[in-house]
Design a protein around this motif. Structure first.
Motif, PDB file in Angstrom:
ATOM      1  N   GLY A  44       0.811  -1.207   0.000  1.00 46.82           N
ATOM      2  CA  GLY A  44       0.000   0.000   0.000  1.00 46.82           C
ATOM      3  C   GLY A  44       0.843   1.255   0.000  1.00 46.82           C
ATOM      4  O   GLY A  44       2.074   1.206  -0.018  1.00 46.82           O
ATOM      5  N   LEU A  45       0.151   2.380   0.024  1.00 49.54           N
ATOM      6  CA  LEU A  45       0.807   3.684   0.020  1.00 49.54           C
ATOM      7  C   LEU A  45       0.373   4.481   1.240  1.00 49.54           C
ATOM      8  O   LEU A  45      -0.818   4.524   1.566  1.00 49.54           O
ATOM      9  CB  LEU A  45       0.424   4.483  -1.230  1.00 49.54           C
ATOM     10  CG  LEU A  45       0.891   3.956  -2.578  1.00 49.54           C
ATOM     11  CD1 LEU A  45       0.316   4.822  -3.696  1.00 49.54           C
ATOM     12  CD2 LEU A  45       2.402   3.912  -2.663  1.00 49.54           C
ATOM     13  N   ILE A  53      -0.246   7.966   2.049  1.00 53.02           N
ATOM     14  CA  ILE A  53      -0.482   9.149   1.217  1.00 53.02           C
ATOM     15  C   ILE A  53      -0.598  10.372   2.122  1.00 53.02           C
ATOM     16  O   ILE A  53      -1.286  10.329   3.139  1.00 53.02           O
ATOM     17  CB  ILE A  53      -1.762   8.966   0.383  1.00 53.02           C
ATOM     18  CG1 ILE A  53      -1.558   7.786  -0.576  1.00 53.02           C
ATOM     19  CG2 ILE A  53      -2.102  10.248  -0.383  1.00 53.02           C
ATOM     20  CD1 ILE A  53      -2.809   7.372  -1.302  1.00 53.02           C
ATOM     21  N   PRO A 110      -4.043   3.033   5.897  1.00 52.68           N
ATOM     22  CA  PRO A 110      -3.779   3.569   4.553  1.00 52.68           C
ATOM     23  C   PRO A 110      -4.326   2.586   3.509  1.00 52.68           C
ATOM     24  O   PRO A 110      -4.556   1.412   3.829  1.00 52.68           O
ATOM     25  CB  PRO A 110      -2.248   3.617   4.479  1.00 52.68           C
ATOM     26  CG  PRO A 110      -1.776   3.534   5.892  1.00 52.68           C
ATOM     27  CD  PRO A 110      -2.811   2.743   6.626  1.00 52.68           C
ATOM     28  N   PRO A 111      -4.518   3.021   2.262  1.00 54.27           N
ATOM     29  CA  PRO A 111      -4.952   2.081   1.220  1.00 54.27           C
ATOM     30  C   PRO A 111      -3.900   0.998   1.013  1.00 54.27           C
ATOM     31  O   PRO A 111      -2.711   1.293   0.895  1.00 54.27           O
ATOM     32  CB  PRO A 111      -5.126   2.948  -0.027  1.00 54.27           C
ATOM     33  CG  PRO A 111      -4.510   4.266   0.280  1.00 54.27           C
ATOM     34  CD  PRO A 111      -4.374   4.388   1.755  1.00 54.27           C
ATOM     35  N   LYS A 112      -4.350  -0.251   1.011  1.00 55.68           N
ATOM     36  CA  LYS A 112      -3.442  -1.386   0.820  1.00 55.68           C
ATOM     37  C   LYS A 112      -4.257  -2.608   0.432  1.00 55.68           C
ATOM     38  O   LYS A 112      -5.462  -2.634   0.608  1.00 55.68           O
ATOM     39  CB  LYS A 112      -2.656  -1.677   2.087  1.00 55.68           C
ATOM     40  CG  LYS A 112      -3.517  -2.231   3.223  1.00 55.68           C
ATOM     41  CD  LYS A 112      -2.666  -2.627   4.406  1.00 55.68           C
ATOM     42  CE  LYS A 112      -3.431  -3.376   5.480  1.00 55.68           C
ATOM     43  NZ  LYS A 112      -4.720  -2.812   5.866  1.00 55.68           N
ATOM     44  N   GLU A 132      -4.229  -0.851  -5.599  1.00 54.28           N
ATOM     45  CA  GLU A 132      -5.085  -0.818  -4.409  1.00 54.28           C
ATOM     46  C   GLU A 132      -5.491   0.614  -4.054  1.00 54.28           C
ATOM     47  O   GLU A 132      -6.618   0.862  -3.636  1.00 54.28           O
ATOM     48  CB  GLU A 132      -4.375  -1.484  -3.235  1.00 54.28           C
ATOM     49  CG  GLU A 132      -4.303  -2.997  -3.365  1.00 54.28           C
ATOM     50  CD  GLU A 132      -5.651  -3.697  -3.209  1.00 54.28           C
ATOM     51  OE1 GLU A 132      -6.593  -3.103  -2.658  1.00 54.28           O
ATOM     52  OE2 GLU A 132      -5.759  -4.857  -3.647  1.00 54.28           O
ATOM     53  N   THR A 133      -4.571   1.557  -4.227  1.00 56.11           N
ATOM     54  CA  THR A 133      -4.882   2.960  -3.947  1.00 56.11           C
ATOM     55  C   THR A 133      -5.969   3.453  -4.893  1.00 56.11           C
ATOM     56  O   THR A 133      -6.885   4.171  -4.482  1.00 56.11           O
ATOM     57  CB  THR A 133      -3.602   3.815  -4.061  1.00 56.11           C
ATOM     58  OG1 THR A 133      -2.682   3.363  -3.063  1.00 56.11           O
ATOM     59  CG2 THR A 133      -3.896   5.293  -3.849  1.00 56.11           C
ATOM     60  N   GLN A 134      -5.891   3.026  -6.157  1.00 57.77           N
ATOM     61  CA  GLN A 134      -6.925   3.434  -7.105  1.00 57.77           C
ATOM     62  C   GLN A 134      -8.260   2.783  -6.748  1.00 57.77           C
ATOM     63  O   GLN A 134      -9.298   3.440  -6.733  1.00 57.77           O
ATOM     64  CB  GLN A 134      -6.521   3.056  -8.536  1.00 57.77           C
ATOM     65  CG  GLN A 134      -7.372   3.813  -9.544  1.00 57.77           C
ATOM     66  CD  GLN A 134      -7.654   3.033 -10.798  1.00 57.77           C
ATOM     67  OE1 GLN A 134      -6.793   2.335 -11.309  1.00 57.77           O
ATOM     68  NE2 GLN A 134      -8.855   3.163 -11.296  1.00 57.77           N
ATOM     69  N   GLU A 153      -9.314   1.555  -3.798  1.00 58.38           N
ATOM     70  CA  GLU A 153      -9.856   1.872  -2.477  1.00 58.38           C
ATOM     71  C   GLU A 153     -10.084   3.365  -2.244  1.00 58.38           C
ATOM     72  O   GLU A 153     -10.944   3.733  -1.449  1.00 58.38           O
ATOM     73  CB  GLU A 153      -8.940   1.314  -1.385  1.00 58.38           C
ATOM     74  CG  GLU A 153      -8.887  -0.199  -1.401  1.00 58.38           C
ATOM     75  CD  GLU A 153      -8.066  -0.791  -0.282  1.00 58.38           C
ATOM     76  OE1 GLU A 153      -7.447  -0.031   0.484  1.00 58.38           O
ATOM     77  OE2 GLU A 153      -8.038  -2.030  -0.175  1.00 58.38           O
ATOM     78  N   ALA A 154      -9.297   4.226  -2.906  1.00 55.16           N
ATOM     79  CA  ALA A 154      -9.426   5.674  -2.672  1.00 55.16           C
ATOM     80  C   ALA A 154      -9.741   6.448  -3.952  1.00 55.16           C
ATOM     81  O   ALA A 154      -9.919   7.666  -3.896  1.00 55.16           O
ATOM     82  CB  ALA A 154      -8.146   6.212  -2.036  1.00 55.16           C
ATOM     83  N   TYR A 195       4.842  -0.792   2.572  1.00 54.21           N
ATOM     84  CA  TYR A 195       4.321   0.546   2.301  1.00 54.21           C
ATOM     85  C   TYR A 195       5.384   1.425   1.645  1.00 54.21           C
ATOM     86  O   TYR A 195       6.556   1.358   2.007  1.00 54.21           O
ATOM     87  CB  TYR A 195       3.896   1.244   3.602  1.00 54.21           C
ATOM     88  CG  TYR A 195       2.616   0.735   4.192  1.00 54.21           C
ATOM     89  CD1 TYR A 195       1.389   1.119   3.672  1.00 54.21           C
ATOM     90  CD2 TYR A 195       2.633  -0.115   5.283  1.00 54.21           C
ATOM     91  CE1 TYR A 195       0.197   0.660   4.222  1.00 54.21           C
ATOM     92  CE2 TYR A 195       1.445  -0.583   5.851  1.00 54.21           C
ATOM     93  CZ  TYR A 195       0.244  -0.190   5.315  1.00 54.21           C
ATOM     94  OH  TYR A 195      -0.921  -0.637   5.872  1.00 54.21           O
TER      95      TYR A 195
END
Length: 148
Positions: free
Chosen positions: A7-8, A10, A42-44, A60-62, A64-65, A95
């Motif tokens: 994940g990131l 952010i 965080p998004p992961k 996953e960031t795209q 989930e967020a 991360y």
């Protein structure tokens, strides 16, 4: 074998008040899960076959967020692995750190999450119940402060 997820972390920078330090204007994005204990993270997510870790983090960031890779700047020099058990099985989460290019970009949650917050470090640590997540957020903040 350990479950692997990526994940990131952010963050965004708001316009700092003239009297404040630049690092006081940093906020971190946390998402609240719509399942289980509704924890904040965080998004992961899990690595799909054929994907490398960083591709997973951006996908996953795209998902989930709602944030595209083009909306983020990956910050060189930061990568962190957390290891902890989930349902009695080992899990590894990797991360990276990414900055929002537009601090007002819209967050679009998937069904996996029910809420999101942009939080200053102290509040982010309160929302992130797990000690290793709190420690990582503090480490990230220190890393960003050292680059100022």
């Amino acid at each position: 074998m350990a479950v692997r997820a990526c994940g990131l972390i952010i963050y965004r920078r708001l316009q700092p008040a003239p009297s404040s330090k630049v690092t006081d204007s940093i906020e971190y994005l946390l998402l609240q899960t719509s399942y289980g204990s509704h924890h904040w993270t965080p998004p992961k997510g899990h690595v799909d076959p054929g994907e490398d870790d960083l591709q997973t983090a951006f996908r996953e960031t795209q998902e989930e967020a709602g944030l595209q890779a083009s909306q983020l700047t990956l910050i060189e020099g930061y990568r962190k692995e957390l290891h902890y058990p989930v349902h009695g099985k080992p899990k590894t989460v990797v991360y990276w750190l990414a900055e929002m290019k537009d601090c007002n970009a819209e967050i679009k949650l998937s069904e996996e999450h029910q809420a999101f917050q942009w939080l200053k470090l102290e509040d982010a640590c309160k929302f992130a119940e797990y000690e290793d997540m709190q420690a990582m957020l503090k480490e990230v903040h220190q890393f960003l402060c050292s680059r100022e």
